[in-house]
Design a protein around this motif. Structure first.
Motif, PDB file in Angstrom:
ATOM      1  N   ARG A 163      10.561   7.508 -10.759  1.00  0.00           N
ATOM      2  CA  ARG A 163      10.228   7.465  -9.914  1.00  0.00           C
ATOM      3  C   ARG A 163       9.918   6.299  -8.939  1.00  0.00           C
ATOM      4  O   ARG A 163       9.731   6.123  -7.688  1.00  0.00           O
ATOM      5  CB  ARG A 163       8.862   7.110 -10.920  1.00  0.00           C
ATOM      6  CG  ARG A 163       7.013   6.826 -10.069  1.00  0.00           C
ATOM      7  CD  ARG A 163       6.081   6.834 -11.715  1.00  0.00           C
ATOM      8  NE  ARG A 163       5.097   6.771 -10.750  1.00  0.00           N
ATOM      9  CZ  ARG A 163       3.577   6.443 -11.854  1.00  0.00           C
ATOM     10  NH1 ARG A 163       4.283   6.029 -13.388  1.00  0.00           N
ATOM     11  NH2 ARG A 163       3.309   6.323 -10.898  1.00  0.00           N
ATOM     12  N   GLN A 164      10.663   5.069  -9.818  1.00  0.00           N
ATOM     13  CA  GLN A 164      11.396   4.094  -8.885  1.00  0.00           C
ATOM     14  C   GLN A 164      12.104   4.167  -7.586  1.00  0.00           C
ATOM     15  O   GLN A 164      11.525   3.834  -7.086  1.00  0.00           O
ATOM     16  CB  GLN A 164      11.296   2.637 -10.138  1.00  0.00           C
ATOM     17  CG  GLN A 164      10.239   1.946 -10.749  1.00  0.00           C
ATOM     18  CD  GLN A 164      11.164   0.677 -11.788  1.00  0.00           C
ATOM     19  OE1 GLN A 164      12.500   0.982 -11.955  1.00  0.00           O
ATOM     20  NE2 GLN A 164      10.009  -0.443 -11.485  1.00  0.00           N
ATOM     21  N   TYR A 165      12.976   5.002  -8.874  1.00  0.00           N
ATOM     22  CA  TYR A 165      14.521   5.315  -7.118  1.00  0.00           C
ATOM     23  C   TYR A 165      13.677   5.416  -6.319  1.00  0.00           C
ATOM     24  O   TYR A 165      14.332   5.179  -4.529  1.00  0.00           O
ATOM     25  CB  TYR A 165      15.017   5.564  -7.235  1.00  0.00           C
ATOM     26  CG  TYR A 165      16.474   6.616  -7.163  1.00  0.00           C
ATOM     27  CD1 TYR A 165      17.176   5.448  -6.711  1.00  0.00           C
ATOM     28  CD2 TYR A 165      16.648   7.885  -6.548  1.00  0.00           C
ATOM     29  CE1 TYR A 165      18.391   6.425  -5.838  1.00  0.00           C
ATOM     30  CE2 TYR A 165      17.232   7.902  -5.816  1.00  0.00           C
ATOM     31  CZ  TYR A 165      18.690   7.268  -5.258  1.00  0.00           C
ATOM     32  OH  TYR A 165      19.452   8.126  -4.041  1.00  0.00           O
ATOM     33  N   LYS A 166      12.650   6.848  -6.166  1.00  0.00           N
ATOM     34  CA  LYS A 166      12.160   7.902  -4.822  1.00  0.00           C
ATOM     35  C   LYS A 166      11.320   7.137  -4.357  1.00  0.00           C
ATOM     36  O   LYS A 166      11.217   7.249  -3.117  1.00  0.00           O
ATOM     37  CB  LYS A 166      11.703   9.019  -5.351  1.00  0.00           C
ATOM     38  CG  LYS A 166      12.658  10.354  -6.529  1.00  0.00           C
ATOM     39  CD  LYS A 166      11.616  11.347  -6.543  1.00  0.00           C
ATOM     40  CE  LYS A 166      12.157  12.702  -6.671  1.00  0.00           C
ATOM     41  NZ  LYS A 166      11.690  13.804  -7.256  1.00  0.00           N
ATOM     42  N   THR A 167      10.450   5.564  -4.922  1.00  0.00           N
ATOM     43  CA  THR A 167      10.082   4.970  -4.296  1.00  0.00           C
ATOM     44  C   THR A 167      10.826   3.974  -2.975  1.00  0.00           C
ATOM     45  O   THR A 167      10.305   3.699  -2.255  1.00  0.00           O
ATOM     46  CB  THR A 167       8.654   3.968  -5.054  1.00  0.00           C
ATOM     47  OG1 THR A 167       7.950   5.526  -6.504  1.00  0.00           O
ATOM     48  CG2 THR A 167       7.675   3.480  -4.347  1.00  0.00           C
ATOM     49  N   LEU A 168      11.753   3.904  -3.671  1.00  0.00           N
ATOM     50  CA  LEU A 168      12.357   2.710  -2.929  1.00  0.00           C
ATOM     51  C   LEU A 168      13.014   3.310  -2.088  1.00  0.00           C
ATOM     52  O   LEU A 168      13.372   3.228  -0.862  1.00  0.00           O
ATOM     53  CB  LEU A 168      14.461   2.351  -3.885  1.00  0.00           C
ATOM     54  CG  LEU A 168      14.848   1.010  -2.870  1.00  0.00           C
ATOM     55  CD1 LEU A 168      13.771   0.215  -3.233  1.00  0.00           C
ATOM     56  CD2 LEU A 168      15.800   1.205  -4.347  1.00  0.00           C
ATOM     57  N   GLN A 169      13.707   4.571  -1.733  1.00  0.00           N
ATOM     58  CA  GLN A 169      13.932   5.449  -0.459  1.00  0.00           C
ATOM     59  C   GLN A 169      12.653   5.369  -0.041  1.00  0.00           C
ATOM     60  O   GLN A 169      13.557   4.967   1.351  1.00  0.00           O
ATOM     61  CB  GLN A 169      15.054   6.766  -1.759  1.00  0.00           C
ATOM     62  CG  GLN A 169      15.932   7.171  -2.041  1.00  0.00           C
ATOM     63  CD  GLN A 169      17.015   5.323  -1.937  1.00  0.00           C
ATOM     64  OE1 GLN A 169      17.385   5.743  -0.980  1.00  0.00           O
ATOM     65  NE2 GLN A 169      17.897   5.137  -2.542  1.00  0.00           N
ATOM     66  N   GLN A 192       0.815  -1.078   0.165  1.00  0.00           N
ATOM     67  CA  GLN A 192      -0.131   0.097   0.222  1.00  0.00           C
ATOM     68  C   GLN A 192       0.639   1.473  -0.140  1.00  0.00           C
ATOM     69  O   GLN A 192       0.834   2.139  -0.618  1.00  0.00           O
ATOM     70  CB  GLN A 192      -0.777   0.371   1.167  1.00  0.00           C
ATOM     71  CG  GLN A 192      -2.528  -1.511   1.244  1.00  0.00           C
ATOM     72  CD  GLN A 192      -2.521  -1.302   2.409  1.00  0.00           C
ATOM     73  OE1 GLN A 192      -2.192  -0.591   3.717  1.00  0.00           O
ATOM     74  NE2 GLN A 192      -3.954  -2.006   2.345  1.00  0.00           N
ATOM     75  N   LEU A 193       1.653   1.466   0.920  1.00  0.00           N
ATOM     76  CA  LEU A 193       2.562   2.356   0.458  1.00  0.00           C
ATOM     77  C   LEU A 193       3.291   3.110  -0.270  1.00  0.00           C
ATOM     78  O   LEU A 193       3.575   4.008  -0.885  1.00  0.00           O
ATOM     79  CB  LEU A 193       4.090   2.132   1.972  1.00  0.00           C
ATOM     80  CG  LEU A 193       3.340   2.354   4.233  1.00  0.00           C
ATOM     81  CD1 LEU A 193       4.277   1.917   4.665  1.00  0.00           C
ATOM     82  CD2 LEU A 193       2.757   3.947   3.520  1.00  0.00           C
ATOM     83  N   ALA A 194       4.040   1.510  -1.477  1.00  0.00           N
ATOM     84  CA  ALA A 194       4.722   2.274  -1.762  1.00  0.00           C
ATOM     85  C   ALA A 194       4.228   2.054  -3.944  1.00  0.00           C
ATOM     86  O   ALA A 194       4.051   3.034  -3.857  1.00  0.00           O
ATOM     87  CB  ALA A 194       5.204   0.522  -2.205  1.00  0.00           C
ATOM     88  N   GLU A 195       2.387   1.525  -3.623  1.00  0.00           N
ATOM     89  CA  GLU A 195       1.692   2.397  -4.498  1.00  0.00           C
ATOM     90  C   GLU A 195       1.488   3.598  -3.834  1.00  0.00           C
ATOM     91  O   GLU A 195       0.946   4.199  -5.500  1.00  0.00           O
ATOM     92  CB  GLU A 195       0.091   1.723  -4.078  1.00  0.00           C
ATOM     93  CG  GLU A 195       0.602  -0.319  -5.129  1.00  0.00           C
ATOM     94  CD  GLU A 195      -0.399  -1.242  -5.006  1.00  0.00           C
ATOM     95  OE1 GLU A 195      -2.263  -0.348  -4.879  1.00  0.00           O
ATOM     96  OE2 GLU A 195      -0.573  -1.980  -5.013  1.00  0.00           O
TER      97      GLU A 195
END
Length: 152
Positions: free
Chosen positions: A122-128, A105-108
């Motif tokens: 977008r992927q990098y910032k979500t991972l961080q 949920q947080l990732a989405e």
């Protein structure tokens, strides 16, 4: 000394405490050296102070209320000088299915907030973001990949 023990009992009864927090409270009350050790021993004997119970309450609370991952919870408990055994017991309280659901949920949510960013950024910032919240890198990467596949 007896009045201080009573104050410490109220302090511990209000919410779960770890030994470090109780030691700090003892200092505030003016206790020193042997008196602190005796006070802590009394509290442990009487069941007011229990580090395993504290770790379980802390882990459960931080996960449910603030949606922290295991790594962050573990690190914060270590900072409070809670034993590794108690940390493991505390983390065991977190339901695996609920943990994965929260991570997803947080990732989405974060991924969709970054709609205007380029794909990799977008992927990098979500991972961080997920790592900062204390989730394991492998699990965070898997969650992001799953979201990216859905979007294709």
């Amino acid at each position: 000394m007896e009045a201080d023990i009573l104050k410490l009992r109220y302090y511990c009864a209000y919410q779960e405490r770890c030994h470090v927090e109780v030691r700090e409270k003892c200092w505030e009350l003016g206790l020193r050296g042997e008196d602190i050790e005796n006070a802590i021993a009394h509290l442990v004997e009487d069941g007011f102070l229990n580090e395993e119970r504290y770790a379980k309450a802390y882990a459960g609370g931080k996960f449910r209320m603030q949606q922290w991952g295991r790594k962050k919870i573990s690190m914060m408990l270590k900072q409070k000088q809670v034993s590794d055994y108690c940390i493991r017991k505390g983390l065991a309280e977190i339901d695996e299915e609920e943990y994965m659901q929260t991570l997803q949920q947080l990732a989405e949510k974060k991924y969709h907030l970054l709609r205007s960013e380029q794909y990799l950024k977008r992927q990098y910032k979500t991972l961080q973001y997920l790592l900062q919240r204390g989730f394991e890198q492998e699990l965070a990467r898997a969650a992001i990949e799953q979201i990216a596949k859905k979007g294709e």
